[in-house]
Design an enzyme around this catalytic site. Structure first.
Site, PDB file in Angstrom:
ATOM      1  CD  GLU A 343      63.680   8.772  65.632  1.00  0.00           C
ATOM      2  OE1 GLU A 343      64.704   8.427  65.918  1.00  0.00           O
ATOM      3  OE2 GLU A 343      62.609   8.665  66.489  1.00  0.00           O
ATOM      4  N   GLY A 345      67.911   7.599  58.573  1.00  0.00           N
ATOM      5  CA  GLY A 345      68.546   8.793  57.872  1.00  0.00           C
ATOM      6  C   GLY A 345      69.411   8.332  56.669  1.00  0.00           C
ATOM      7  CE1 TYR A 386      81.500  11.015  63.499  1.00  0.00           C
ATOM      8  CE2 TYR A 386      81.143  11.443  61.344  1.00  0.00           C
ATOM      9  CZ  TYR A 386      80.756  11.503  62.691  1.00  0.00           C
ATOM     10  OH  TYR A 386      79.702  12.578  62.736  1.00  0.00           O
ATOM     11  CB  CYS A 412      95.624  25.095  56.235  1.00  0.00           C
ATOM     12  SG  CYS A 412      95.885  26.165  54.837  1.00  0.00           S
ATOM     13  CE1 TYR A 440      73.647  12.258  60.030  1.00  0.00           C
ATOM     14  CE2 TYR A 440      73.882  10.104  58.810  1.00  0.00           C
ATOM     15  CZ  TYR A 440      73.159  10.948  59.756  1.00  0.00           C
ATOM     16  OH  TYR A 440      71.955  10.453  60.640  1.00  0.00           O
TER      17      TYR A 440
HETATM   18  N1  LLP Z   1      67.224   9.413  65.114  1.00  0.00           N
HETATM   19  C1  LLP Z   1      67.846   9.963  66.012  1.00  0.00           C
HETATM   20  C2  LLP Z   1      67.406  10.328  67.248  1.00  0.00           C
HETATM   21  C3  LLP Z   1      69.337  10.284  65.707  1.00  0.00           C
HETATM   22  O1  LLP Z   1      69.933  10.666  66.517  1.00  0.00           O
HETATM   23  C4  LLP Z   1      69.656   9.768  64.331  1.00  0.00           C
HETATM   24  C5  LLP Z   1      71.171   9.824  63.962  1.00  0.00           C
HETATM   25  C6  LLP Z   1      68.725   9.190  63.412  1.00  0.00           C
HETATM   26  C7  LLP Z   1      67.563   9.003  63.733  1.00  0.00           C
HETATM   27  C8  LLP Z   1      69.385   8.898  62.055  1.00  0.00           C
HETATM   28  O2  LLP Z   1      70.214   7.809  62.066  1.00  0.00           O
HETATM   29  P1  LLP Z   1      70.576   6.940  60.902  1.00  0.00           P
HETATM   30  O3  LLP Z   1      69.507   6.196  60.201  1.00  0.00           O
HETATM   31  O4  LLP Z   1      71.045   8.090  59.555  1.00  0.00           O
HETATM   32  O5  LLP Z   1      72.017   6.123  61.125  1.00  0.00           O
HETATM   33  N2  LLP Z   1      77.497  12.095  61.427  1.00  0.00           N
HETATM   34  C9  LLP Z   1      77.565  10.832  61.685  1.00  0.00           C
HETATM   35  C10 LLP Z   1      76.127  10.187  61.998  1.00  0.00           C
HETATM   36  C11 LLP Z   1      75.226  10.760  63.259  1.00  0.00           C
HETATM   37  C12 LLP Z   1      74.051  10.242  63.347  1.00  0.00           C
HETATM   38  C13 LLP Z   1      73.476  10.866  64.502  1.00  0.00           C
HETATM   39  N3  LLP Z   1      72.080  10.417  64.561  1.00  0.00           N
HETATM   40  C14 LLP Z   1      78.107   9.849  60.422  1.00  0.00           C
HETATM   41  O6  LLP Z   1      78.716  10.617  59.537  1.00  0.00           O
HETATM   42  O7  LLP Z   1      78.514   9.044  60.480  1.00  0.00           O
END
Ligand code: LLP
Length: 479
Positions: A343, A345, A386, A412, A440
């Site tokens: 999965e 992202g 973050y 603001c 993100y």
């Molecule tokens: N699968 C599940 C169940 C997840 O919760 C996530 C991300 C992914 C896959 C994808 O993860 P990735 O490959 O993108 O790392 N907003 C935060 C990141 C939050 C990630 C949440 N879950 C940021 O801007 O760093």
């Protein structure tokens, strides 16, 4: 004014290595003489940079931009594929998100290489960027999708996804969302609690259906990332504790509305090391051994996403390298022929995108000088949320004295900053690119301060597609 793509080569932004078409050619074409930085440029010669320790290439993080080779300087201008970013800022206005299709496909290709010859389904975690035009790129490339809400389900089906390749994660699925997903025929629910299992069973039975389920286990592994984005530790709200997993599988297998199809884990995001993945895999496989020994077969193994990207010099393993190592481990434990799922992202889209912004005002101060730009925390929430670092570079490089600024937006709040202590040579009206903004950012954008969300374009070679128009005040006032 578009150059032909074959005339564009990614080159060192500081041209320390004097590429053909770089500094030398510019000089001979009569560029104005340079001072300051150019003394160092002038010391650079092919094939080796003679500036040694003084070489900007060594001392600046800009050398190989995150996003290279698809996002790179060509001469003094920043380009994305075959399009000059300055032209996009002028035509579409700012703030503007710009994505490279080739970059997304090459990130996907790294995973595909890693899984050559395996039975894998790559489910793009669309929370990273859920713009329809981006989803279409992955849907057309044959990807499945990891979703976390009914809204994401509708979006991804609209983008043309195959519902049977959609998996539904998340700790708080509502009955309505479950119903909607069952009716669409999604591939699998990643169930995150025992309570959810019971509700899903009820919803499925009331619709005379059987829900395909995979249980998300929490392997209690430290992904060594920001605490807000680590998800596989005991104290996190995600998944079912390792110790409860077996009992939960027994329960799932006994419920008539459910059909056990897999096991799932996801330990966090922006992971830059291999170790946590190997540890999580071992923990999950230990469970599979035990679950299958009790007579329940686990058809697919889903190892989640989480692979990090380079924001500012991080060097996570490539997706192909990571997976070749993980597959060795999987083979060694006899699970190499299973149906696999992942999965990812961020690693598919993060460095495919930039956010263009215009400098509005410069505000010198005693303690800090501020560079006030037209993008803000509502467009780029990661620094505020973050303390995340995104490189900020000019769309048009110019020689001149560098001043250290905090790059901030118009919102603001003092938390509305995009970059701190950045050395820039800028004037009002100049444009900057915030790099690594494909993941993100837009998907977390808000209307805070009643700011309309930015427009987005997708670049494919020299073709530019507007994939989301700028949100107007009227759009915001609907309903
Ligand atoms: N699968 C599940 C169940 C997840 O919760 C996530 C991300 C992914 C896959 C994808 O993860 P990735 O490959 O993108 O790392 N907003 C935060 C990141 C939050 C990630 C949440 N879950 C940021 O801007 O760093």
């Amino acid at each position: 004014e578009l150059a032909s793509p074959d005339s564009i080569q990614p080159i060192c932004p500081w041209r320390c290595h004097g590429e053909p078409g770089g500094l030398r050619a510019e000089r001979s074409a009569g560029s104005p003489s340079r001072t300051g930085l150019s003394a160092i440029f002038d010391a650079c010669q092919r094939p080796r940079c003679l500036a040694g320790a003084n070489c900007l290439k060594e001392s600046m993080t800009l050398t190989q931009l995150p996003g290279a080779p698809h996002i790179a300087y060509h001469g003094s201008q920043l380009w994305i594929e075959g399009v000059r970013l300055r032209d996009l800022a002028r035509v579409h206005g700012t703030p503007l998100f710009v994505y490279s299709k080739a970059s997304m496909l090459s990130a996907l290709a790294a995973y595909q290489r890693g899984f050559t010859g395996r039975n894998v389904q790559i489910c793009y975690a669309m929370k990273a960027n859920s713009t329809l035009g981006v989803l279409q790129v992955f849907a057309q490339a044959g990807c499945g999708f990891d979703i976390v809400s009914g809204g994401e389900l509708q979006r991804v089906l609209t983008a043309g996804a195959d519902a049977s390749k959609v998996i539904f994660s998340g700790v708080g699925k509502t009955r309505d969302e479950m119903r909607q997903a069952l009716e669409s025929g999604i591939g699998c629910f990643n169930v995150e609690s025992e309570a959810e299992l019971e509700v899903l069973n009820e919803v499925a039975q009331s619709g005379a259906r059987q829900a395909p389920v995979s249980i998300r286990v929490n392997p209690n592994v430290d992904p060594k990332t920001h605490p807000y984005i680590s998800t596989g530790l005991k104290g996190n709200k995600f998944g079912i504790a390792h110790e409860r997993a077996q009992a939960t599988y027994q329960r799932a297998a006994a419920l008539p509305g459910l059909r056990v199809v897999g096991i799932d884990c996801h330990i966090g995001s922006q992971i830059t090391e291999e170790g946590p993945y190997l540890d999580a895999m071992d923990r999950v496989l230990d469970l599979v051994d035990a679950i299958e020994a009790s007579g329940i077969s686990v058809r697919h193994l889903d190892f989640g996403g989480g692979l990090g990207i380079n924001y500012n010099g991080e060097s996570p393993p490539g997706a192909d390298t990571l997976w070749s190592h993980l597959l060795q481990r999987l083979d060694a434990r006899g699970y190499g022929n299973r149906q696999l799922m992942i999965e990812p992202g961020r690693s598919l889209v993060g460095n495919a995108g930039v956010c263009l912004t215009e400098v509005l005002y410069l505000k010198p101060g005693e303690q800090k000088s501020f560079c006030i730009v037209d993008a803000a925390m509502n467009d780029l929430p990661r620094p505020a949320m973050y303390q995340a670092f995104h490189q900020i570079v000019p769309l048009e490089r110019q020689d001149g004295a560098l001043t250290t600024y905090d790059v901030v937006g118009p919102v603001c709040e003092s938390g509305d900053w995009i970059g701190r202590d950045r050395a820039l040579h800028v004037r009002p009206g100049h444009h900057l690119a915030v790099l690594s903004a494909g993941a993100y950012c837009m998907s977390m954008a808000s209307n805070y301060n009643s700011r309309g969300r930015a427009a987005e374009v997708l670049v494919d070679g020299t073709t530019v597609h507007l994939i989301r128009r700028r949100e107007t005040a009227i759009d915001q006032m609907q309903g």
